[in-house]
Design a protein around this motif. Structure first.
Motif, PDB file in Angstrom:
ATOM      1  N   GLU A   3       7.922   0.609  -1.417  1.00 45.62           N
ATOM      2  CA  GLU A   3       9.033   1.442  -1.876  1.00 45.62           C
ATOM      3  C   GLU A   3       8.537   2.536  -2.809  1.00 45.62           C
ATOM      4  O   GLU A   3       8.969   3.689  -2.727  1.00 45.62           O
ATOM      5  CB  GLU A   3      10.085   0.587  -2.574  1.00 45.62           C
ATOM      6  N   GLU A   4       7.650   2.181  -3.726  1.00 44.71           N
ATOM      7  CA  GLU A   4       7.098   3.172  -4.654  1.00 44.71           C
ATOM      8  C   GLU A   4       6.302   4.236  -3.904  1.00 44.71           C
ATOM      9  O   GLU A   4       6.396   5.426  -4.218  1.00 44.71           O
ATOM     10  CB  GLU A   4       6.209   2.494  -5.697  1.00 44.71           C
ATOM     11  N   LEU A   5       5.528   3.814  -2.926  1.00 47.58           N
ATOM     12  CA  LEU A   5       4.761   4.775  -2.129  1.00 47.58           C
ATOM     13  C   LEU A   5       5.693   5.720  -1.377  1.00 47.58           C
ATOM     14  O   LEU A   5       5.427   6.918  -1.282  1.00 47.58           O
ATOM     15  CB  LEU A   5       3.833   4.054  -1.148  1.00 47.58           C
TER      16      LEU A   5
ATOM     17  N   TYR B 287       4.958 -11.139  -0.820  1.00 49.92           N
ATOM     18  CA  TYR B 287       5.702 -10.249   0.073  1.00 49.92           C
ATOM     19  C   TYR B 287       6.651  -9.347  -0.720  1.00 49.92           C
ATOM     20  O   TYR B 287       6.762  -8.157  -0.445  1.00 49.92           O
ATOM     21  CB  TYR B 287       6.484 -11.065   1.106  1.00 49.92           C
ATOM     22  N   LYS B 288       7.301  -9.902  -1.741  1.00 52.48           N
ATOM     23  CA  LYS B 288       8.189  -9.094  -2.579  1.00 52.48           C
ATOM     24  C   LYS B 288       7.400  -7.998  -3.296  1.00 52.48           C
ATOM     25  O   LYS B 288       7.851  -6.862  -3.401  1.00 52.48           O
ATOM     26  CB  LYS B 288       8.916  -9.970  -3.599  1.00 52.48           C
TER      27      LYS B 288
ATOM     28  N   PHE C  70       7.991  11.319  -0.747  1.00 56.76           N
ATOM     29  CA  PHE C  70       9.050  12.286  -0.509  1.00 56.76           C
ATOM     30  C   PHE C  70       9.275  13.232  -1.681  1.00 56.76           C
ATOM     31  O   PHE C  70      10.154  14.070  -1.650  1.00 56.76           O
ATOM     32  CB  PHE C  70      10.353  11.586  -0.140  1.00 56.76           C
ATOM     33  N   LYS C  71       8.511  13.114  -2.728  1.00 53.93           N
ATOM     34  CA  LYS C  71       8.682  14.011  -3.884  1.00 53.93           C
ATOM     35  C   LYS C  71       7.945  15.300  -3.665  1.00 53.93           C
ATOM     36  O   LYS C  71       7.048  15.494  -2.992  1.00 53.93           O
ATOM     37  CB  LYS C  71       8.174  13.343  -5.168  1.00 53.93           C
TER      38      LYS C  71
END
Length: 59
Positions: free
Chosen positions: A51-53, A43-44, A58-59
């Motif tokens: 988070e990376e996705l 899960y972590k 948003f870049k």
């Protein structure tokens, strides 16, 4: 917790209700703890990937 019981039942080849019934025996407790750690780590890792996705999105 359901995923942990499911994995323990698969590992031992018994039904989930049997795992729940015997969850306080030492052997079962160790397996539950082992698979609990595995599920928690998966899960972590999943959260890190999400988070990376989101950062790349948003870049």
């Amino acid at each position: 917790m359901g995923e942990v019981y499911f994995r323990v039942s698969q590992h031992l080849g018994i039904v989930i209700s049997e795992v729940i019934r015997k969850k306080f025996t030492p052997d079962m407790m160790l397996l539950i703890h082992k698979y609990s750690n595995i599920v928690r780590n998966e899960y972590k890792e999943y959260q890190k990937i999400q988070e990376e996705l989101n950062k790349n999105k948003f870049k």
